[in-house]
Design an enzyme around this catalytic site. Structure first.
Site, PDB file in Angstrom:
ATOM      1  CG  ASN A   1      -1.813   1.137   1.339  1.00 38.54           C
ATOM      2  OD1 ASN A   1      -1.428   2.260   1.042  1.00 38.54           O
ATOM      3  ND2 ASN A   1      -3.030   0.903   1.758  1.00 38.54           N
TER       4      ASN A   1
ATOM      5  CG  HIS B   1       1.429   4.914   4.584  1.00 36.64           C
ATOM      6  ND1 HIS B   1       0.570   5.403   5.532  1.00 36.64           N
ATOM      7  CD2 HIS B   1       1.072   3.622   4.380  1.00 36.64           C
ATOM      8  CE1 HIS B   1      -0.261   4.428   5.902  1.00 36.64           C
ATOM      9  NE2 HIS B   1       0.034   3.351   5.219  1.00 36.64           N
TER      10      HIS B   1
ATOM     11  CG  HIS C   1      -8.301   4.238   0.904  1.00 35.49           C
ATOM     12  ND1 HIS C   1      -8.507   4.068   2.248  1.00 35.49           N
ATOM     13  CD2 HIS C   1      -9.499   4.618   0.385  1.00 35.49           C
ATOM     14  CE1 HIS C   1      -9.786   4.342   2.538  1.00 35.49           C
ATOM     15  NE2 HIS C   1     -10.397   4.691   1.425  1.00 35.49           N
TER      16      HIS C   1
ATOM     17  NE  ARG D   1      -9.515   8.550   4.019  1.00 36.04           N
ATOM     18  CZ  ARG D   1      -9.661   7.679   5.002  1.00 36.04           C
ATOM     19  NH1 ARG D   1      -8.803   6.690   5.145  1.00 36.04           N
ATOM     20  NH2 ARG D   1     -10.642   7.786   5.866  1.00 36.04           N
TER      21      ARG D   1
ATOM     22  NE  ARG E   1      -7.757  11.613   5.227  1.00 36.56           N
ATOM     23  CZ  ARG E   1      -8.140  10.890   6.290  1.00 36.56           C
ATOM     24  NH1 ARG E   1      -7.282  10.074   6.873  1.00 36.56           N
ATOM     25  NH2 ARG E   1      -9.346  10.986   6.768  1.00 36.56           N
TER      26      ARG E   1
ATOM     27  CD  GLU F   1      -7.105  -0.168   0.998  1.00 41.78           C
ATOM     28  OE1 GLU F   1      -7.265   0.900   1.612  1.00 41.78           O
ATOM     29  OE2 GLU F   1      -6.279  -1.002   1.334  1.00 41.78           O
TER      30      GLU F   1
ATOM     31  CB  THR G   1      -9.489   1.776   7.014  1.00 39.79           C
ATOM     32  OG1 THR G   1      -9.011   2.403   5.826  1.00 39.79           O
ATOM     33  CG2 THR G   1     -10.878   1.243   6.788  1.00 39.79           C
TER      34      THR G   1
ATOM     35  CD  GLU H   1      -7.301  -5.906   3.213  1.00 42.78           C
ATOM     36  OE1 GLU H   1      -7.640  -5.486   2.089  1.00 42.78           O
ATOM     37  OE2 GLU H   1      -6.496  -5.318   3.943  1.00 42.78           O
TER      38      GLU H   1
ATOM     39  CG  HIS I   1      -5.501  -1.610   9.247  1.00 41.89           C
ATOM     40  ND1 HIS I   1      -4.996  -0.925  10.320  1.00 41.89           N
ATOM     41  CD2 HIS I   1      -6.065  -0.670   8.442  1.00 41.89           C
ATOM     42  CE1 HIS I   1      -5.269   0.358  10.183  1.00 41.89           C
ATOM     43  NE2 HIS I   1      -5.899   0.548   9.038  1.00 41.89           N
TER      44      HIS I   1
END
Ligand code: PXP
Length: 244
Positions: free
Chosen positions: A9, A12, A45, A47, A51, A72, A103, A155, A195
Site C-alpha cells: 500500500n 503513505h 486508497h 479517499r 487526502r 480501496e 481505516t 480482507e 492493517h
C-alpha cells in the site's frame, strides 16, 4: 516457503507529498519500485476527501502497474463510477470516515441498507470485470454474509490483533482470525488480510487457512524512510559540496 502474495500500500508516500503540496514523493514511482522489488500487487486508497492518493495517481497507476492494482474505496456512487471506468484488477470496499487517521473498522454488513448498497456495487463492478473484496472485521457471521452478497474475496482487518498488548489478547484475536479464515475456506471465498502488520506481528498470522494475500503499507514505508536515509543525506551533501 508459502505462496502468500504481498500487495504494498503506497498511500503513505502520497501522505508525505500532501503534507507539503509538492510533486514528490510520487506514489507512482514508489509503486514501480515495489514491483521491481517483487511486490505482487499495489494497493491504493482513493479517499473521498483525496487526502493522499488523488485521481491523477490512480489514472497513471492503471497504465503503469504491471502486477495487480487493488483500489480501496468507499461504497459511494462516485467511487463505483470511477472504478468502473478505471478498471482496477481488484476493488476493496472499505468503510470511510472523514475524521479517521486510517481505516478504523471493517464494513458493518449487519446493516441491511449497507448490505444492499454493497451488493449492487458488486454487481456493477463484476459486469466490468473487476474482482471485489470486502474489508471486514474477523467475525464468522460477517464472513458468511460477504459470501452471500457475492464478494469474491474478503480482507480480514488485522487491527485488533496488531494492537493487542498481551499474550491473552493476542491469542483471543488470533482465534477470531483463525475462525474467520476457516469460515472463508468453507464458503469458498478467497482470503486476504491487512492493517497494522509489521515485520514482527506478520509472522503470527501466516498460518491462517488458505491465506492468499496481505496488504501492508505503513511498516514498509516507515522502514524505507530509515533504510534509505543514509543515501538521501549523502546525495544532498553531494549536491551542496560535490562530495562528502
Ligand atoms: N488494508 C486496508 C483495507 C487498509 O485500509 C489499509 C490502510 O490503508 C491497509 C490494509 C494497510 O494498513 P497498514 O498501512 O497499517 O499496513
Amino acid at each position: 516457503m508459502n505462496n502468500i502474495r504481498l500487495h504494498v500500500n503506497v498511500d503513505h508516500i502520497a501522505t508525505l507529498r500532501s503534507q507539503r503540496g509538492t510533486k514528490y514523493p510520487d506514489p507512482v514511482a514508489a509503486a514501480s519500485i515495489c514491483e521491481l522489488s517483487g511486490a505482487d500487487g499495489i494497493t491504493v486508497h482513493l479517499r473521498e476527501d483525496r487526502r493522499h492518493i488523488i485521481d491523477r495517481d490512480v489514472e497513471i497507476l492503471r497504465k503503469t502497474i504491471s502486477t495487480v492494482m487493488n483500489l480501496e474505496m468507499a461504497v459511494t456512487d462516485e467511487m463505483v463510477g470511477i472504478a468502473c471506468s478505471l478498471g482496477p484488477d481488484i476493488v476493496t470496499l472499505v468503510p470511510e470516515k472523514r475524521e479517521e487517521k486510517t481505516t478504523e473498522g471493517g464494513l458493518d454488513l449487519r446493516d441491511s441498507k449497507l448490505m444492499d448498497k454493497i451488493s449492487s456495487a458488486i454487481e456493477k463492478m463484476r459486469k466490468n470485470g473487476i474482482k471485489v473484496s470486502l474489508f471486514i472485521d474477523p467475525d464468522v457471521d460477517i464472513v458468511e454474509i460477504s459470501q452471500k452478497i457475492g464478494a469474491d474475496m474478503i480482507e480480514l482487518h488485522t487491527g485488533d490483533y496488531t494492537l493487542s498488548e498481551n499474550s491473552d489478547e493476542i491469542r483471543k484475536q488470533l482465534l477470531r482470525l483463525e475462525n474467520s479464515a476457516f469460515a472463508a475456506s468453507e464458503c469458498g471465498i478467497e482470503l486476504a488480510a491487512g492493517h497494522g502488520l509489521d515485520y514482527t506481528n506478520v509472522k503470527g498470522i501466516l498460518h491462517l487457512l488458505n491465506l492468499k494475500e496481505l496488504n501492508i503499507g505503513h511498516s514498509i514505508i516507515s522502514r524505507a524512510a530509515l533504510s534509505g536515509l543514509e543515501k538521501a543525506v549523502r546525495d544532498m551533501i553531494f549536491q551542496i559540496r560535490g562530495g562528502i
